[in-house]
Design a protein around this motif. Structure first.
Motif, PDB file in Angstrom:
ATOM      1  N   UNK A  10       0.835  -1.194   0.000  1.00  0.00           N
ATOM      2  CA  UNK A  10       0.000   0.000   0.000  1.00  0.00           C
ATOM      3  C   UNK A  10       0.870   1.245   0.000  1.00  0.00           C
ATOM      4  N   UNK A  11       0.372   2.300  -0.609  1.00  0.00           N
ATOM      5  CA  UNK A  11       1.009   3.613  -0.541  1.00  0.00           C
ATOM      6  C   UNK A  11      -0.064   4.646  -0.261  1.00  0.00           C
ATOM      7  N   UNK A  24       4.802  11.097   0.832  1.00  0.00           N
ATOM      8  CA  UNK A  24       4.622   9.711   0.399  1.00  0.00           C
ATOM      9  C   UNK A  24       4.944   8.761   1.550  1.00  0.00           C
ATOM     10  N   UNK A  25       4.006   7.859   1.835  1.00  0.00           N
ATOM     11  CA  UNK A  25       4.225   6.810   2.825  1.00  0.00           C
ATOM     12  C   UNK A  25       3.891   5.459   2.213  1.00  0.00           C
ATOM     13  N   UNK A  88       6.019  -0.481  -6.474  1.00  0.00           N
ATOM     14  CA  UNK A  88       6.728  -1.707  -6.103  1.00  0.00           C
ATOM     15  C   UNK A  88       7.309  -2.434  -7.311  1.00  0.00           C
ATOM     16  N   UNK A  89       6.970  -1.973  -8.520  1.00  0.00           N
ATOM     17  CA  UNK A  89       7.573  -2.525  -9.731  1.00  0.00           C
ATOM     18  C   UNK A  89       8.866  -1.805 -10.119  1.00  0.00           C
ATOM     19  N   UNK A  90       9.229  -0.774  -9.357  1.00  0.00           N
ATOM     20  CA  UNK A  90      10.431   0.013  -9.653  1.00  0.00           C
ATOM     21  C   UNK A  90      11.633  -0.558  -8.898  1.00  0.00           C
ATOM     22  N   UNK A 358      -4.124  -0.138  -2.144  1.00  0.00           N
ATOM     23  CA  UNK A 358      -3.334  -1.351  -2.026  1.00  0.00           C
ATOM     24  C   UNK A 358      -3.316  -2.073  -3.358  1.00  0.00           C
ATOM     25  N   UNK A 359      -2.190  -2.722  -3.635  1.00  0.00           N
ATOM     26  CA  UNK A 359      -2.033  -3.460  -4.883  1.00  0.00           C
ATOM     27  C   UNK A 359      -1.443  -4.827  -4.601  1.00  0.00           C
ATOM     28  N   UNK A 360      -1.791  -5.784  -5.469  1.00  0.00           N
ATOM     29  CA  UNK A 360      -1.267  -7.131  -5.362  1.00  0.00           C
ATOM     30  C   UNK A 360      -0.309  -7.443  -6.511  1.00  0.00           C
TER      31      UNK A 360
END
Length: 366
Positions: A10-11, A24-25, A88-90, A358-360
């Motif tokens: 999650x961000x 940004x958290x 999270x893909x970076x 949130x992402x999966x």
């Protein structure tokens, strides 16, 4: 070091009062933490805005533009290409203890960041900030339920009057029309309206003008925020105005602080500072940053000194500054491109509420 544990990530953006701008958290190891600004750039911010469904990145602010965070600093050396669907893909590293401080926390502003204001505190033309620009809210089919919502969100008591008026800045976009709040709407952005920028508004005389009952409540809030600026409702510290010039978009710069209007010192005053002032006032581009302004002595004290902006901030209080009573300098002034305004601008602002996404997505580790 690469974080390769798959699972939900999650961000969120916090500290602006809205869900599309802020510090940004990221959520990791069971707690929220911040992101260090090492290697951070606009491509990284684009990914954040995309993941939060907040449009495109208008700017990326470092360091700690929205105030320092607390607790862990989770990520460092983030390197995105700019087209990823999730942060999270970076490429990134897990921040090691002592490597960064919270004064380096990353902040982001996206194009879907929105806030509203009345141009004279708790009365005046209703304006909205969207896609990096202040614009008008049109009067068509607006009802008293909507006016109540505006007054309540601006901490201005209850509605007193709704009327139509001429646009304050002729070149400003007409952002909203057919805005109609319902009893079950909890904030203005839940209220139905026409799509952004699509309207049947003649901004010469069809802009919504609202008067709320309790202007004193807004002033008392500003006085309280001068003593306790960390409180949640104090995210916007001062109102601004330009005095002594042509219209409301040129002249000596004044700020409202400690229940008093005062001037700004011209030490280090430059065009980047003027750009922020013109943006905040909805007055178009900055033509000049004026020093040693001779349009009168100013009112009250000289509140601000050593103002240093990058030029892309939304509000002047987001720039580095010294806030105290100064006596040894001349007055700063600004001339903006839109000088065809007639209404003074002493704004009260409010924004949307903070959310997270949130992402999966599977993590791509390098």
């Amino acid at each position: 070091m690469c974080m390769c544990n798959p699972g939900p990530r999650s961000i969120r953006l916090v500290g602006s009062g809205g869900d599309c701008a802020g510090r940004l958290e990221v959520f990791h190891s069971g707690s929220w933490g911040t992101v260090c600004d090492d290697s951070w750039d606009i491509e990284d911010a684009q990914v954040v805005c995309r993941q939060l469904q907040c449009g495109v990145a208008l700017s990326t602010h470092i360091p700690a533009w929205f105030g320092p965070g607390t607790g862990s600093i989770w990520l460092n050396e983030v390197e995105c290409e700019g087209n990823e669907t999730s942060l999270w893909n970076c490429r990134f590293q897990l921040c090691e203890e002592g490597e960064c401080g919270h004064q380096e926390d990353v902040g982001v502003v996206c194009s879907e960041f929105k806030e509203i204001r009345l141009t004279e505190g708790c009365e005046g033309n209703l304006e909205v900030f969207y896609n990096g620009t202040w614009g008008n809210v049109c009067h068509n089919q607006m009802e008293l339920e909507t006016v109540d919502m505006v007054c309540r969100e601006l901490n201005c008591g209850r509605r007193e009057h709704l009327d139509s008026a001429r646009a304050r800045v002729e070149s400003a976009p007409d952002w909203m029309d057919y805005l109609k709040c319902r009893k079950h709407d909890s904030n203005l952005w839940q209220c139905p309206s026409s799509p952004w920028g699509q309207n049947r508004c003649d901004n010469r005389d069809e802009v919504a003008r609202i008067t709320c009952t309790d202007e004193g409540k807004s002033l008392r809030t500003q006085e309280k925020c001068s003593s306790f600026p960390s409180q949640k409702h104090c995210s916007k510290h001062w109102s601004l105005r330009l005095s002594g010039g042509e219209g409301s978009c040129s002249g000596r710069l004044e700020v409202y602080h400690n229940a008093t209007w005062g001037s700004v010192c011209d030490d280090q005053w430059n065009i980047r500072n003027a750009q922020v002032v013109c943006r905040q006032l909805g007055c178009g581009l900055a033509l000049s940053a004026d020093r040693n302004v001779s349009s009168g002595p100013g009112e009250g004290t000289i509140w601000l000194n050593r103002v240093k902006c990058r030029g892309d901030e939304i509000h002047l209080w987001d720039c580095h500054h010294s806030l105290k009573n100064h006596t040894d300098c001349s007055h700063a002034g600004v001339t903006c491109a839109d000088v065809s305004t007639t209404t003074p601008i002493t704004t009260t602002t409010t924004t949307t509420t903070t959310t997270s996404v949130s992402y999966q997505d599977p993590l791509l580790c390098f």
